[in-house]
Write an enzyme that holds these catalytic residues in place. Sequence first.
Site: not given
Ligand code: NAD
Ligand code: NA
Length: 395
Positions: A49, A51-52, A73-74, A224, A234, A243, A273
């Site tokens: 929902s 980010g990535f 989870f929203e 990361y 980190y 990680k 971000v």
């Molecule tokens: P985000 O917070 O944008 O997305 C998290 C997602 O997980 C959301 O869709 C949320 O609804 C879902 N979620 C959380 N708890 C849940 C649960 N209990 N059940 C179901 N869904 C749940 O985060 P993001 O930054 O996109 O991170 C995604 C991955 O990418 C992570 O593993 C993060 O470590 C990795 N990552 C992030 C970065 C960064 O700079 N943001 C960089 C590299 C890797």
């Molecule tokens: Na995500």
Amino acid sequence: MIIKPLTRGFICLTAHPTGCEKNVQNQIEYIKSKGSIEGPKKVLVIGASTGFGLASRITSAFGSDASTIGVFFEKAPRERKPASPGWYNSAAFEKFANEEGLYAKSINGDAFSNEIKQQTIDMIKEDLGQIDMLVYSLASPVRTDPATGTRHKSVLKPIGDVYKNKTVDFHTGNVSDISIDPCNDEDIANTVKVMGGEDWQLWIDALKEADVLSEGFTTMAYSYIGPELTEPVYRKGTIGKAKEDLEKTAKTIDADLSAIKGHAYVSVNKALVTQASSAIPVIPLYISLLYKTMKEEGIHEGCIEQIQRLYADKLFVDQVQLDEEGRLRVDDWEMRDDVQAKVTELWKEATTETLPAIGDLNGYKTDFFNLFGFEVEGVDYEADVNEVVNIPSIN
Ligand code: NAD
Ligand code: NA
């Protein structure tokens, strides 16, 4: 209602449906502008929902015409009480997917639970038969272990020594010294429980057991690494241990999938971000200097650019592009020597007074508000909007 941002420290308590929809639409347009990708056609995204994960769902659907199931989870909206941004993003995603005749369904609930895994398996069986990709993109501060019922909390702390450095409050631009106390042993175990590979493995085991993985199935999770500068909080901190565990799990799953000629990968992505990264001390200052440097070099990317490049140039090509540890790397531009040398130099100079000129604090702030659908170009924030928006497959 008229919805304005309501911030409390590193979080925003409100979200704007029109702004979230526009963000999703912009990402879809970007993917379409880049042409089609020879990717999987039946894709499950866990953490779909924001980010990535959202970027992965969009790239699969609009880059490869994939049918997608998204798990997240929203918070649903109520009268006068806006939803969380991932809810509005998912409502917009389904709307646009449906308009193009693409299958898209969503499940809102705790992905760590047995119930949500079963519900997802039932949906796959009923609608898709099997899936050919699972993207695992969860980011959560807590996890209840379904085997024990214990609720584990992750922490973002250094291991061993007190860590002293500087950080920025991105709302005020104030740069200050911080000192973070090291974790204890339980903190490491708990953080690995929440953000390590165990739940990814449980998903794969359950899906395999249910016989819903097709031959040649691919799965991928996100990691990361980052520079030396942020290592204590980190990569060499509690989250880094998680990680490492996630990356080790990729190897185990990869072996488990050999019978169906499947593969498991970890992709190391760029610092961006998101709701999660805003809460990590030191990281916002690093990101604001990194953004400035990468924008000047013309190599800045957001989630959607990262995932598009990951799919099109690294993963769905004749020869999958891996580093010596077997990982996909789209942090390659962030980690370039010239980029890191520049950021290290700027880091030394960064103070409250210098940051507005040497860092991209405005870019940071805009990205932060954009996460919640605010400060999005072309959106009228004075307009009365309906805060109660349905996700077609849920309501
Ligand atoms: P985000 O917070 O944008 O997305 C998290 C997602 O997980 C959301 O869709 C949320 O609804 C879902 N979620 C959380 N708890 C849940 C649960 N209990 N059940 C179901 N869904 C749940 O985060 P993001 O930054 O996109 O991170 C995604 C991955 O990418 C992570 O593993 C993060 O470590 C990795 N990552 C992030 C970065 C960064 O700079 N943001 C960089 C590299 C890797
Ligand atoms: Na995500």
